[in-house]
Design a protein around this motif. Structure first.
Motif, PDB file in Angstrom:
ATOM      1  N   VAL A 115      88.607  62.256 -34.734  1.00 59.17           N
ATOM      2  CA  VAL A 115      89.351  63.475 -34.644  1.00 59.17           C
ATOM      3  C   VAL A 115      88.196  64.617 -34.990  1.00 59.17           C
ATOM      4  CG1 VAL A 115      91.366  64.973 -34.991  1.00 59.17           C
ATOM      5  CG2 VAL A 115      91.562  62.488 -35.339  1.00 59.17           C
ATOM      6  N   TRP A 116      88.180  65.638 -34.153  1.00 57.57           N
ATOM      7  CA  TRP A 116      87.076  66.725 -34.305  1.00 57.57           C
ATOM      8  C   TRP A 116      87.716  67.985 -34.209  1.00 57.57           C
ATOM      9  CZ3 TRP A 116      86.644  69.880 -30.017  1.00 57.57           C
ATOM     10  CH2 TRP A 116      86.709  69.446 -29.067  1.00 57.57           C
ATOM     11  N   ALA A 117      86.972  68.888 -34.851  1.00 54.28           N
ATOM     12  CA  ALA A 117      87.495  70.403 -34.653  1.00 54.28           C
ATOM     13  C   ALA A 117      86.189  71.378 -34.781  1.00 54.28           C
ATOM     14  CB  ALA A 117      88.574  70.875 -36.019  1.00 54.28           C
ATOM     15  N   ASP A 118      86.246  72.253 -34.038  1.00 56.57           N
ATOM     16  CA  ASP A 118      85.051  73.332 -34.073  1.00 56.57           C
ATOM     17  C   ASP A 118      85.614  74.592 -34.540  1.00 56.57           C
ATOM     18  OD1 ASP A 118      83.140  71.428 -32.877  1.00 56.57           O
ATOM     19  OD2 ASP A 118      83.813  72.295 -30.876  1.00 56.57           O
ATOM     20  N   LEU A 119      84.964  75.076 -35.653  1.00 60.36           N
ATOM     21  CA  LEU A 119      85.351  76.468 -36.308  1.00 60.36           C
ATOM     22  C   LEU A 119      84.303  77.571 -36.015  1.00 60.36           C
ATOM     23  CD1 LEU A 119      86.395  74.760 -39.552  1.00 60.36           C
ATOM     24  CD2 LEU A 119      87.917  75.017 -37.733  1.00 60.36           C
ATOM     25  N   PRO A 120      84.671  78.442 -35.708  1.00 62.44           N
ATOM     26  CA  PRO A 120      83.504  79.593 -35.826  1.00 62.44           C
ATOM     27  C   PRO A 120      83.135  80.160 -36.922  1.00 62.44           C
ATOM     28  CG  PRO A 120      85.776  80.594 -35.096  1.00 62.44           C
ATOM     29  CD  PRO A 120      85.908  79.082 -35.444  1.00 62.44           C
ATOM     30  N   GLU A 177      84.196  66.433 -38.034  1.00 60.85           N
ATOM     31  CA  GLU A 177      84.462  64.956 -37.384  1.00 60.85           C
ATOM     32  C   GLU A 177      84.847  64.139 -38.540  1.00 60.85           C
ATOM     33  OE1 GLU A 177      81.408  63.410 -34.928  1.00 60.85           O
ATOM     34  OE2 GLU A 177      81.785  64.734 -33.169  1.00 60.85           O
ATOM     35  N   VAL A 178      86.117  63.718 -38.404  1.00 54.45           N
ATOM     36  CA  VAL A 178      86.636  62.541 -39.140  1.00 54.45           C
ATOM     37  C   VAL A 178      86.980  61.397 -38.680  1.00 54.45           C
ATOM     38  CG1 VAL A 178      88.564  62.230 -41.053  1.00 54.45           C
ATOM     39  CG2 VAL A 178      87.530  64.601 -40.989  1.00 54.45           C
ATOM     40  N   ALA A 179      86.646  60.385 -38.966  1.00 56.08           N
ATOM     41  CA  ALA A 179      86.643  59.147 -38.345  1.00 56.08           C
ATOM     42  C   ALA A 179      87.173  58.117 -39.075  1.00 56.08           C
ATOM     43  CB  ALA A 179      85.274  58.578 -37.987  1.00 56.08           C
ATOM     44  N   ASP A 180      88.421  57.341 -38.690  1.00 58.21           N
ATOM     45  CA  ASP A 180      88.796  56.283 -38.978  1.00 58.21           C
ATOM     46  C   ASP A 180      88.500  55.195 -38.626  1.00 58.21           C
ATOM     47  OD1 ASP A 180      90.821  55.058 -37.030  1.00 58.21           O
ATOM     48  OD2 ASP A 180      91.477  57.300 -37.190  1.00 58.21           O
ATOM     49  N   HIS A 181      88.535  53.984 -39.313  1.00 58.55           N
ATOM     50  CA  HIS A 181      87.945  52.685 -38.995  1.00 58.55           C
ATOM     51  C   HIS A 181      89.038  51.656 -38.661  1.00 58.55           C
ATOM     52  CE1 HIS A 181      84.157  54.521 -39.313  1.00 58.55           C
ATOM     53  NE2 HIS A 181      84.480  54.918 -40.520  1.00 58.55           N
ATOM     54  N   ALA A 189      87.324  75.410 -42.874  1.00 59.41           N
ATOM     55  CA  ALA A 189      86.830  74.102 -42.992  1.00 59.41           C
ATOM     56  C   ALA A 189      87.528  73.288 -43.941  1.00 59.41           C
ATOM     57  CB  ALA A 189      85.387  74.037 -43.259  1.00 59.41           C
ATOM     58  N   ARG A 190      87.700  73.721 -45.387  1.00 64.21           N
ATOM     59  CA  ARG A 190      88.338  73.023 -46.310  1.00 64.21           C
ATOM     60  C   ARG A 190      89.669  72.438 -45.970  1.00 64.21           C
ATOM     61  NH1 ARG A 190      88.357  75.946 -51.620  1.00 64.21           N
ATOM     62  NH2 ARG A 190      89.406  77.606 -50.415  1.00 64.21           N
ATOM     63  N   LEU A 191      90.676  73.431 -45.371  1.00 57.80           N
ATOM     64  CA  LEU A 191      91.883  73.039 -44.875  1.00 57.80           C
ATOM     65  C   LEU A 191      91.860  72.165 -43.789  1.00 57.80           C
ATOM     66  CD1 LEU A 191      93.537  76.522 -44.937  1.00 57.80           C
ATOM     67  CD2 LEU A 191      94.165  74.537 -46.214  1.00 57.80           C
ATOM     68  N   VAL A 192      90.960  72.127 -42.733  1.00 58.11           N
ATOM     69  CA  VAL A 192      90.814  71.251 -41.860  1.00 58.11           C
ATOM     70  C   VAL A 192      90.314  69.806 -42.126  1.00 58.11           C
ATOM     71  CG1 VAL A 192      89.459  70.808 -39.601  1.00 58.11           C
ATOM     72  CG2 VAL A 192      90.644  73.135 -39.966  1.00 58.11           C
ATOM     73  N   VAL A 193      89.476  69.758 -43.014  1.00 55.56           N
ATOM     74  CA  VAL A 193      89.218  68.602 -43.538  1.00 55.56           C
ATOM     75  C   VAL A 193      90.338  67.984 -44.377  1.00 55.56           C
ATOM     76  CG1 VAL A 193      87.544  67.361 -45.368  1.00 55.56           C
ATOM     77  CG2 VAL A 193      86.427  68.916 -43.727  1.00 55.56           C
ATOM     78  N   SER A 194      91.191  68.613 -44.938  1.00 53.22           N
ATOM     79  CA  SER A 194      92.159  68.181 -45.677  1.00 53.22           C
ATOM     80  C   SER A 194      93.055  67.318 -45.094  1.00 53.22           C
ATOM     81  CB  SER A 194      92.619  69.216 -46.700  1.00 53.22           C
ATOM     82  OG  SER A 194      93.812  68.731 -47.504  1.00 53.22           O
ATOM     83  N   GLU A 195      93.459  68.254 -43.755  1.00 51.25           N
ATOM     84  CA  GLU A 195      94.438  67.654 -42.918  1.00 51.25           C
ATOM     85  C   GLU A 195      93.988  66.443 -42.283  1.00 51.25           C
ATOM     86  OE1 GLU A 195      97.341  68.420 -42.851  1.00 51.25           O
ATOM     87  OE2 GLU A 195      97.305  70.370 -44.043  1.00 51.25           O
ATOM     88  N   LEU A 196      92.648  66.559 -41.616  1.00 51.12           N
ATOM     89  CA  LEU A 196      92.257  65.474 -40.651  1.00 51.12           C
ATOM     90  C   LEU A 196      91.999  64.039 -41.855  1.00 51.12           C
ATOM     91  CD1 LEU A 196      89.698  66.972 -38.505  1.00 51.12           C
ATOM     92  CD2 LEU A 196      91.946  66.731 -38.334  1.00 51.12           C
ATOM     93  N   PHE A 197      91.553  64.345 -43.002  1.00 56.28           N
ATOM     94  CA  PHE A 197      91.305  63.224 -43.840  1.00 56.28           C
ATOM     95  C   PHE A 197      92.569  62.652 -44.478  1.00 56.28           C
ATOM     96  CE2 PHE A 197      88.542  60.904 -46.864  1.00 56.28           C
ATOM     97  CZ  PHE A 197      87.375  60.933 -46.171  1.00 56.28           C
ATOM     98  N   THR A 198      93.508  63.310 -44.663  1.00 53.01           N
ATOM     99  CA  THR A 198      95.019  63.083 -44.923  1.00 53.01           C
ATOM    100  C   THR A 198      95.533  62.166 -43.802  1.00 53.01           C
ATOM    101  OG1 THR A 198      95.291  64.546 -46.544  1.00 53.01           O
ATOM    102  CG2 THR A 198      97.259  63.611 -45.848  1.00 53.01           C
ATOM    103  N   ASN A 199      95.440  62.504 -42.758  1.00 46.75           N
ATOM    104  CA  ASN A 199      95.961  61.889 -41.588  1.00 46.75           C
ATOM    105  C   ASN A 199      95.195  60.354 -41.262  1.00 46.75           C
ATOM    106  OD1 ASN A 199      97.632  63.862 -40.793  1.00 46.75           O
ATOM    107  ND2 ASN A 199      96.666  64.677 -39.057  1.00 46.75           N
ATOM    108  N   ALA A 200      93.872  60.452 -41.566  1.00 45.12           N
ATOM    109  CA  ALA A 200      93.238  59.033 -41.307  1.00 45.12           C
ATOM    110  C   ALA A 200      93.662  58.313 -42.654  1.00 45.12           C
ATOM    111  CB  ALA A 200      91.844  59.591 -41.500  1.00 45.12           C
ATOM    112  N   VAL A 201      93.817  58.778 -43.669  1.00 41.17           N
ATOM    113  CA  VAL A 201      94.379  57.856 -44.904  1.00 41.17           C
ATOM    114  C   VAL A 201      95.747  57.229 -44.821  1.00 41.17           C
ATOM    115  CG1 VAL A 201      94.817  57.767 -47.264  1.00 41.17           C
ATOM    116  CG2 VAL A 201      92.624  58.872 -46.568  1.00 41.17           C
ATOM    117  N   ARG A 202      96.636  58.228 -44.142  1.00 40.10           N
ATOM    118  CA  ARG A 202      98.150  57.949 -44.063  1.00 40.10           C
ATOM    119  C   ARG A 202      98.550  57.084 -42.885  1.00 40.10           C
ATOM    120  NH1 ARG A 202     101.020  63.210 -46.323  1.00 40.10           N
ATOM    121  NH2 ARG A 202     100.451  63.311 -48.168  1.00 40.10           N
TER     122      ARG A 202
END
Length: 147
Positions: free
Chosen positions: A136-141, A87-91, A53-66
């Motif tokens: 952008v969402w991701a489901d992790l087991p 779920e990471v949402a950009d605005h 989850a830490r890696l996924v959040v990092s990637e999704l958050f970085t993409n939303a910022v950049r």
């Protein structure tokens, strides 16, 4: 948002949910990682799922910022018996929809969504409720460890 339900006989009875917003700045990525990790550990989620989850959040958050013109980025977590939904949402508007792509060996970026796809059971993109940004969402087991 916080905890709902609890454990009974080692199994969660209901879902957990949590959300936060940060300014769309590079410095916010590290704080988003810390928040997600702390909350998942508080909920008793196993370390493998926490690391993923830490890696996924990092990637999704970085993409939303950049890649958007957002002023803020939102993150929402939901946990049920089997999955962590991130779920990471950009605005703000981005010129293209996020998609996984193969990068050349000399490129320093561009592999993030491939990593998200490898770590998650499923992931995707949908418009946000306001129609300006996207989620952008991701489901992790996970394995739920009762406190």
């Amino acid at each position: 948002m916080g905890r709902r339900g609890g454990c009974f006989g080692g199994r969660p009875q209901a879902a957990y949910a949590y959300g936060f917003n940060f300014p769309a700045l590079n410095a916010s990525v590290a704080e988003a990682r810390r928040r997600v990790l702390a909350r998942l550990r508080e909920w008793g989620i196993d370390e493998t799922a926490c690391d993923d989850a830490r890696l996924v959040v990092s990637e999704l958050f970085t993409n939303a910022v950049r890649h958007t013109d957002s002023d803020k980025v939102s993150c929402h977590l939901r946990v049920n018996e089997a999955l962590v939904r991130i779920e990471v949402a950009d605005h703000g508007c981005a010129p293209t929809e996020p998609r996984a792509r193969f990068s050349g060996t000399d490129e320093e970026s561009g592999r993030g969504l491939l990593l998200v796809g490898a770590l998650s059971q499923a992931w995707g993109v949908r418009p946000d409720d306001a129609g300006r940004g996207r989620i952008v969402w991701a489901d992790l087991p996970h394995r739920r460890l009762c406190p």
